[in-house]
Design a protein around this motif. Structure first.
Motif, PDB file in Angstrom:
ATOM      1  N   PRO A 176       0.829  -1.290  -0.043  1.00 56.79           N
ATOM      2  CA  PRO A 176       0.058  -0.115  -0.169  1.00 56.79           C
ATOM      3  C   PRO A 176       0.740   1.179  -0.119  1.00 56.79           C
ATOM      4  N   GLY A 177       0.597   2.140  -0.717  1.00 60.38           N
ATOM      5  CA  GLY A 177       1.131   3.513  -0.870  1.00 60.38           C
ATOM      6  C   GLY A 177       0.515   4.344   0.234  1.00 60.38           C
ATOM      7  N   GLU A 178       1.027   5.872  -0.038  1.00 61.46           N
ATOM      8  CA  GLU A 178       0.625   7.058   0.629  1.00 61.46           C
ATOM      9  C   GLU A 178      -1.015   7.204   0.245  1.00 61.46           C
ATOM     10  N   GLN A 179      -1.473   6.781  -0.763  1.00 62.81           N
ATOM     11  CA  GLN A 179      -3.119   7.235  -1.119  1.00 62.81           C
ATOM     12  C   GLN A 179      -3.721   6.179  -0.331  1.00 62.81           C
ATOM     13  N   GLU A 180      -3.196   4.718  -0.435  1.00 63.24           N
ATOM     14  CA  GLU A 180      -4.291   3.695   0.450  1.00 63.24           C
ATOM     15  C   GLU A 180      -4.239   3.959   1.796  1.00 63.24           C
ATOM     16  N   LEU A 181      -2.896   4.380   2.546  1.00 62.30           N
ATOM     17  CA  LEU A 181      -3.016   4.616   3.942  1.00 62.30           C
ATOM     18  C   LEU A 181      -3.755   5.904   4.432  1.00 62.30           C
ATOM     19  N   ALA A 182      -3.695   6.689   3.466  1.00 59.94           N
ATOM     20  CA  ALA A 182      -4.545   8.032   3.772  1.00 59.94           C
ATOM     21  C   ALA A 182      -6.089   7.469   3.654  1.00 59.94           C
ATOM     22  N   GLN A 183      -6.193   6.824   2.808  1.00 59.51           N
ATOM     23  CA  GLN A 183      -7.900   6.299   2.592  1.00 59.51           C
ATOM     24  C   GLN A 183      -8.243   5.584   3.829  1.00 59.51           C
ATOM     25  N   ALA A 184      -7.391   4.685   4.296  1.00 58.37           N
ATOM     26  CA  ALA A 184      -7.532   3.920   5.432  1.00 58.37           C
ATOM     27  C   ALA A 184      -7.771   4.800   6.864  1.00 58.37           C
ATOM     28  N   LEU A 185      -6.758   5.848   6.973  1.00 52.67           N
ATOM     29  CA  LEU A 185      -7.068   6.645   8.120  1.00 52.67           C
ATOM     30  C   LEU A 185      -8.316   7.405   8.097  1.00 52.67           C
ATOM     31  N   LEU A 186      -8.661   7.867   6.761  1.00 53.60           N
ATOM     32  CA  LEU A 186     -10.241   8.363   6.474  1.00 53.60           C
ATOM     33  C   LEU A 186     -11.246   7.496   6.882  1.00 53.60           C
ATOM     34  N   GLY A 187     -11.191   6.464   6.641  1.00 51.80           N
ATOM     35  CA  GLY A 187     -12.120   5.365   6.919  1.00 51.80           C
ATOM     36  C   GLY A 187     -12.286   5.186   8.524  1.00 51.80           C
ATOM     37  N   VAL A 571      -3.289  -6.056   1.885  1.00 54.70           N
ATOM     38  CA  VAL A 571      -3.530  -4.815   2.615  1.00 54.70           C
ATOM     39  C   VAL A 571      -3.917  -3.812   1.523  1.00 54.70           C
ATOM     40  N   LYS A 572      -3.166  -3.819   0.622  1.00 55.01           N
ATOM     41  CA  LYS A 572      -3.473  -2.687  -0.538  1.00 55.01           C
ATOM     42  C   LYS A 572      -4.943  -2.807  -0.747  1.00 55.01           C
ATOM     43  N   ALA A 573      -5.414  -4.065  -1.170  1.00 54.88           N
ATOM     44  CA  ALA A 573      -6.541  -4.482  -1.676  1.00 54.88           C
ATOM     45  C   ALA A 573      -7.731  -4.029  -0.752  1.00 54.88           C
ATOM     46  N   ILE A 574      -7.463  -4.582   0.624  1.00 55.64           N
ATOM     47  CA  ILE A 574      -8.747  -4.246   1.654  1.00 55.64           C
ATOM     48  C   ILE A 574      -8.677  -3.229   2.758  1.00 55.64           C
ATOM     49  N   GLY A 575      -7.230  -2.743   2.620  1.00 58.12           N
ATOM     50  CA  GLY A 575      -6.917  -1.877   3.802  1.00 58.12           C
ATOM     51  C   GLY A 575      -8.025  -0.574   3.608  1.00 58.12           C
ATOM     52  N   PRO A 576      -7.949  -0.035   2.692  1.00 51.54           N
ATOM     53  CA  PRO A 576      -8.829   1.433   2.501  1.00 51.54           C
ATOM     54  C   PRO A 576     -10.321   0.980   2.846  1.00 51.54           C
ATOM     55  N   ARG A 577     -10.765  -0.051   2.455  1.00 54.91           N
ATOM     56  CA  ARG A 577     -12.201  -0.379   2.614  1.00 54.91           C
ATOM     57  C   ARG A 577     -12.712  -0.785   4.055  1.00 54.91           C
TER      58      ARG A 577
END
Length: 677
Positions: A176-187, A571-577
């Motif tokens: 996961p990159g910056e975008q996915e981890l930022a999305q996870a934080l938002l979630g 984690v990249k696949a499901i972490g943001p969700r």
């Protein structure tokens, strides 16, 4: 007359050894018996500190009439989910798919080929709340088996096919990159409870792995919102009834949203994870509350869970004798105003009631209160409160204590080793680090065989028969890597490497980089279990990714680094969700994005004061997933020490990340700045 469980080592199975039910342990013999008798198998799964498991055992499995019916028409198999997490996982997946929910006790009916066809959890002795009685369920299943066998076979076959088709999406096998981890934080922000801390509604579980992600994300990016969620959640839990305000340590979960009334069982894995979380929170903020809770939780584990062999027991029960011979949940922990007066006298009892939130109405059952630290502005005399706490603790110690599950589980001991090693190092408590080393010694001596294969459990110094699963290899490696960084003894790095070699050879899918919960050569079940999401502890999948990454940082091993990164594709696949359910995977991803940093501290001798200062400074750094090696310049204990001389004959620290190294420093302040400490 005892049944076949009398020779088992699991405390949970031994609790059922005198049942009139003719129990079998999970074994080929049980299914062979079912084939010969042409009857279905009742699979009952639980664990020793499970409240409703005890209830169902007392109501049904100790009942002669129920046992007679079971013995006549079924082969009954009892499984400790803590000993056989693979069996539990496979059938729990089936229960959840069929009913939409799960839990323990888990009750599943199987064909003699171990294929499930009917499911449930707790069944009462009489019909109630829309549930049939357990005996009605047994009669219905027996009738279906005798009269509609083809239908049963069709259902079982369909369930097995459906399970086989529930493949996990691995993403693109990239970190996961910056975008996915930022999305996870938002979630996480969307699911956060700003009034009470934590995530979601009741029941509320301590979100240990998510907090580790939030702390690492803050360390890497400076995101204040991430730190605020972590801080507020930790404070609310520490002030709530989920935390034992007298003896330290955390209960399993809170039945309400406010952390007031816990489910009182205390599990090793929760306390290990939370001890580490509060230590890391203190490392980030310097919070006095975090320091107190980390140390009290560490002391609780050593005082109440340590076994004679040096390992750590699995759990303390929720139930205990209330003084009348009746086992009641929470009896050991709750207080009434009258009980406070009896121990403390009027004046101190009034003070204790205000301080701990004990009321005449009670916050629990029958007018009793769970001790809390309610939010208020009142200032209390600290010395007087300490005296009250000591007197209450002494009085509580005279109550009948909850039962202890003395089983030593490798994975959970690995988590405890990591927590105690780091807590001991951060707070200059060598006794805690020594306890971590002793537990590590026990695992090496007893749980590892000559090929470094790990046994899942032991009890009273005798190793169990069940093979370790992925979380055992991963969490024990994590514990050993923490010991390596804290003690400067390279043998722990070597043992971690041996365990992780098994992960690469026996648990990884060579094609996708995915990881399985059981080894390729393990007992074949109806499905090979595989779950990357956290449950009460980090999933074996993401725990392995973290340990592989740390080992690669220590050694420069490209295969271990590559395996860690490929495992994080999920984690990249499901972490943001669903970030709440893959917190440890997100925490490991933070370490990848940060490097992780590799710190080598060299000095003329291990006990040299300047070397010790640099070493402790390195351990106090907040850089996500950083690894630390300490030793003399000519040491061959750690690869990171190779070619690292002293600087002007003084101890020095070298910090590297992403194949680039800073200039070495002899100054602890410069090292602290380089590590975000």
């Amino acid at each position: 007359m005892p049944n076949r469980l009398a020779h088992e080592t699991s405390p949970y199975l031994l609790q059922h050894a005198d049942n009139p039910v003719d129990w079998w342990p999970w074994s080929a013999g049980a299914f062979e018996e079912a084939r010969e008798r042409n009857v279905p198998v009742l699979l009952s799964v639980g664990y020793s500190s499970c409240h409703w498991c005890h209830v169902m055992a007392h109501e049904s499995f100790e009942d002669e009439a129920t046992a007679d019916y079971l013995n006549a028409h079924f082969v009954s198999v009892k499984v400790d989910r803590e000993e056989r997490p693979d069996v539990d996982a496979v059938y729990m997946e089936a229960v959840q798919a069929a009913t939409g929910h799960g839990g323990w006790p888990m009750t599943v009916f199987l064909t003699p080929d171990a294929e499930p066809f009917y499911f449930g959890t707790y069944f009462p002795p009489e019909p109630r709340h829309g549930m049939p009685s357990f005996l009605q369920v047994l009669q219905g299943v027996h009738q279906a088996w005798e009269e509609r066998r083809d239908e049963v076979a069709d259902v079982a076959g369909k369930i097995v096919r459906d399970l086989a088709g529930r493949e996990i999406s691995y993403g693109d096998a990239k970190v996961p990159g910056e975008q996915e981890l930022a999305q996870a934080l938002l979630g996480l922000t969307r699911e956060y409870d700003p009034q009470r801390g934590g995530f979601g509604g009741a029941p509320k579980f301590p979100p240990s792995m998510v907090i580790e992600f939030l702390l690492r994300h803050h360390a890497r990016t400076g995101a204040e919102g991430a730190l605020q969620m972590a801080q507020d959640t930790c404070e609310r839990m520490a002030r709530g009834g989920i935390y034992d305000q007298l003896g330290g340590g955390f209960a399993r979960y809170s039945v309400d949203r406010d952390w007031v009334v816990p489910h009182f069982e205390k599990m090793l894995y929760d306390n290990a994870l939370l001890c580490r979380v509060y230590t890391h929170l203190w490392r980030t903020t310097g919070s006095g509350l975090a320091r107190r809770v980390a140390l009290e939780t560490a002391d609780f584990m050593v005082r109440e869970l340590r076994t004679n062999e040096g390992g750590f027991a699995s759990a303390l029960d929720a139930d205990s004798d209330d003084g009348t011979g009746k086992h009641v949940e929470g009896a050991y922990y709750v207080w009434t105003p009258a009980q406070l007066r009896e121990v403390l006298g009027e004046a101190d009892a009034d003070l204790a009631a205000r301080y701990f939130g004990v009321t005449e109405e009670g916050t629990f059952e029958e007018g009793a209160s769970v001790l809390q630290l309610p939010q208020r502005d009142e200032v209390f005399d600290a010395a007087r409160i300490d005296g009250i706490r000591e007197r209450l603790l002494a009085a509580r110690a005279a109550r009948p204590a909850p039962g202890r599950d003395d089983k030593v589980v490798a994975a959970w001991n690995g988590l405890a080793i990591a927590a105690l090693a780091e807590t001991g190092a951060c707070f200059d408590r060598p006794d805690l680090t020594e306890a971590a080393v002793a537990a590590g010694d026990l695992l090496v001596r007893l749980h590892l065989d000559d090929h470094a294969r790990i046994a899942r459990t032991s009890k009273d110094g005798h190793v169990g028969a069940n093979a370790g699963v992925l979380e055992d290899y991963a969490d024990v490696a994590e514990g050993f890597l923490a010991l390596a960084s804290v003690t400067g003894e390279g043998v722990w790095l070597e043992f971690a490497g041996l365990l992780l070699d098994h992960v690469l050879a026996r648990f990884a899918d060579p094609g996708s980089g995915a990881l399985y919960d059981t080894a390729a050569d393990a007992e074949r079940l109806i499905r090979r279990p595989q779950d990357p999401t956290d449950n009460a502890a980090p999933s074996g999948w993401t725990a392995a990714a973290g340990a592989l990454l740390s080992y690669a940082a220590h050694t420069g091993s490209e295969p271990h680094r590559t395996a860690a990164e490929r495992a994080l594709g999920v984690v990249k696949a499901i972490g943001p969700r669903v970030p709440r359910f893959i917190g440890w995977g997100l925490a490991v991803a933070e370490a990848v994005l940060d490097g992780p940093r590799e710190i080598a501290v060299v000095g003329p001798a291990p006990d040299d004061p300047a070397t010790r200062t640099l070493h402790r400074t390195a351990l106090l750094g907040t850089a996500p997933g950083a690894v630390v090696a300490v030793g003399t310049p000519d040491s061959d204990e750690f690869p990171l020490l190779a070619g690292r001389p002293l600087v002007r004959d003084e101890p020095a620290a070298y910090v590297c990340r992403n194949f680039t190294c800073d200039a070495p420093t002899t100054d602890p302040d410069r090292l602290r700045a380089a590590l975000g400490g």
